[in-house]
Write a protein that holds these residues in place. Structure first.
Motif, PDB file in Angstrom:
ATOM      1  N   ILE A  51       1.065  -1.175   0.000  1.00 18.21           N
ATOM      2  CA  ILE A  51       0.030   0.076   0.079  1.00 18.21           C
ATOM      3  C   ILE A  51       0.841   1.261  -0.055  1.00 18.21           C
ATOM      4  N   THR A  52       0.412   2.170  -1.001  1.00 22.00           N
ATOM      5  CA  THR A  52       1.332   3.404  -1.018  1.00 22.00           C
ATOM      6  C   THR A  52       0.930   4.347  -0.036  1.00 22.00           C
ATOM      7  N   SER A  53       1.685   5.533   0.042  1.00 18.63           N
ATOM      8  CA  SER A  53       1.193   6.668   1.138  1.00 18.63           C
ATOM      9  C   SER A  53      -0.048   7.158   0.854  1.00 18.63           C
ATOM     10  N   THR A  68      -7.078  -8.116   2.620  1.00 19.72           N
ATOM     11  CA  THR A  68      -7.112  -6.569   2.619  1.00 19.72           C
ATOM     12  C   THR A  68      -6.075  -5.981   3.273  1.00 19.72           C
ATOM     13  N   ILE A  69      -5.191  -4.977   2.856  1.00 23.14           N
ATOM     14  CA  ILE A  69      -4.488  -4.148   3.297  1.00 23.14           C
ATOM     15  C   ILE A  69      -4.874  -2.685   3.650  1.00 23.14           C
ATOM     16  N   SER A  70      -4.413  -2.261   4.776  1.00 21.71           N
ATOM     17  CA  SER A  70      -4.765  -0.812   5.090  1.00 21.71           C
ATOM     18  C   SER A  70      -3.921  -0.211   5.908  1.00 21.71           C
ATOM     19  N   ARG A  71      -3.961   0.923   6.076  1.00 15.37           N
ATOM     20  CA  ARG A  71      -2.998   1.693   7.012  1.00 15.37           C
ATOM     21  C   ARG A  71      -3.642   2.777   7.544  1.00 15.37           C
ATOM     22  N   ASN A  73      -2.125   6.492   8.871  1.00 15.65           N
ATOM     23  CA  ASN A  73      -0.820   7.280   8.825  1.00 15.65           C
ATOM     24  C   ASN A  73      -0.527   7.703   9.948  1.00 15.65           C
ATOM     25  N   ALA A  74      -1.643   8.402  10.876  1.00 16.82           N
ATOM     26  CA  ALA A  74      -1.652   9.014  12.205  1.00 16.82           C
ATOM     27  C   ALA A  74      -0.825   8.056  13.107  1.00 16.82           C
ATOM     28  N   LYS A  75      -1.157   6.641  12.984  1.00  8.41           N
ATOM     29  CA  LYS A  75      -0.500   5.569  13.766  1.00  8.41           C
ATOM     30  C   LYS A  75       0.804   5.157  13.312  1.00  8.41           C
ATOM     31  N   ASN A  76       1.261   5.449  12.093  1.00  7.91           N
ATOM     32  CA  ASN A  76       2.228   4.826  11.426  1.00  7.91           C
ATOM     33  C   ASN A  76       2.070   2.958  11.495  1.00  7.91           C
ATOM     34  N   THR A  77       1.041   2.906  11.119  1.00  3.10           N
ATOM     35  CA  THR A  77       0.570   1.371  11.260  1.00  3.10           C
ATOM     36  C   THR A  77      -0.008   1.007   9.990  1.00  3.10           C
ATOM     37  N   VAL A  78       0.173  -0.225   9.664  1.00  3.84           N
ATOM     38  CA  VAL A  78      -0.255  -0.992   8.372  1.00  3.84           C
ATOM     39  C   VAL A  78      -0.882  -2.180   8.985  1.00  3.84           C
ATOM     40  N   TYR A  79      -2.157  -2.753   8.269  1.00  4.06           N
ATOM     41  CA  TYR A  79      -2.828  -3.691   8.621  1.00  4.06           C
ATOM     42  C   TYR A  79      -3.163  -5.140   7.721  1.00  4.06           C
TER      43      TYR A  79
END
Length: 121
Positions: A51-53, A68-71, A73-79
């Motif tokens: 996943i890109t920014s 499913t990938i998600s992120r 950004n406020a938590k600097n976390t990817v799922y």
């Protein structure tokens, strides 16, 4: 120093679900792409999803429609949400992130330590 810490792996029956998380910490200026790879015994590490920014995603054909990938950004976390798991999904799952630390402002790829996912038949 930048660290990636994964969580959420475990043992699940075929057809079940798991959700992996990977949090980046340290002196971070910016994170670009993030992703998940996996490595099964005797196999090479392979891309699962990226996943890109700005939220664009890509998936390995073997997981399309199930993962499913998600992120956040406020938590600097990817799922990585993994549904309809199959025994062939059994592997160590690694997250990565292209991070520019505050001290250098130069992007470098960082890796997590890996988390085991085991799917029983």
């Amino acid at each position: 120093q930048v660290q990636l810490v994964e969580s959420g792996g475990g043992l699940v029956q075929a057809g079940g679900s798991l959700r992996l998380s990977c949090a980046a910490s340290g002196s971070i200026f910016r994170i670009n792409a993030m992703g998940w790879y996996r490595q099964a015994p005797g196999s090479q590490r392979e891309l699962v999803a990226g996943i890109t920014s700005d939220g664009s995603t890509n998936y390995a054909d073997s997981v399309k429609g199930r993962f499913t990938i998600s992120r956040d950004n406020a938590k600097n976390t990817v799922y990585l949400q993994m549904n309809s798991l199959k025994p062939e999904d059994t592997a160590v799952y690694y997250c990565n992130a292209d991070v520019a630390p505050r001290i250098t402002l130069e992007y470098k790829r960082y890796w997590g330590q890996g988390t085991q996912v085991t799917v029983s038949s």
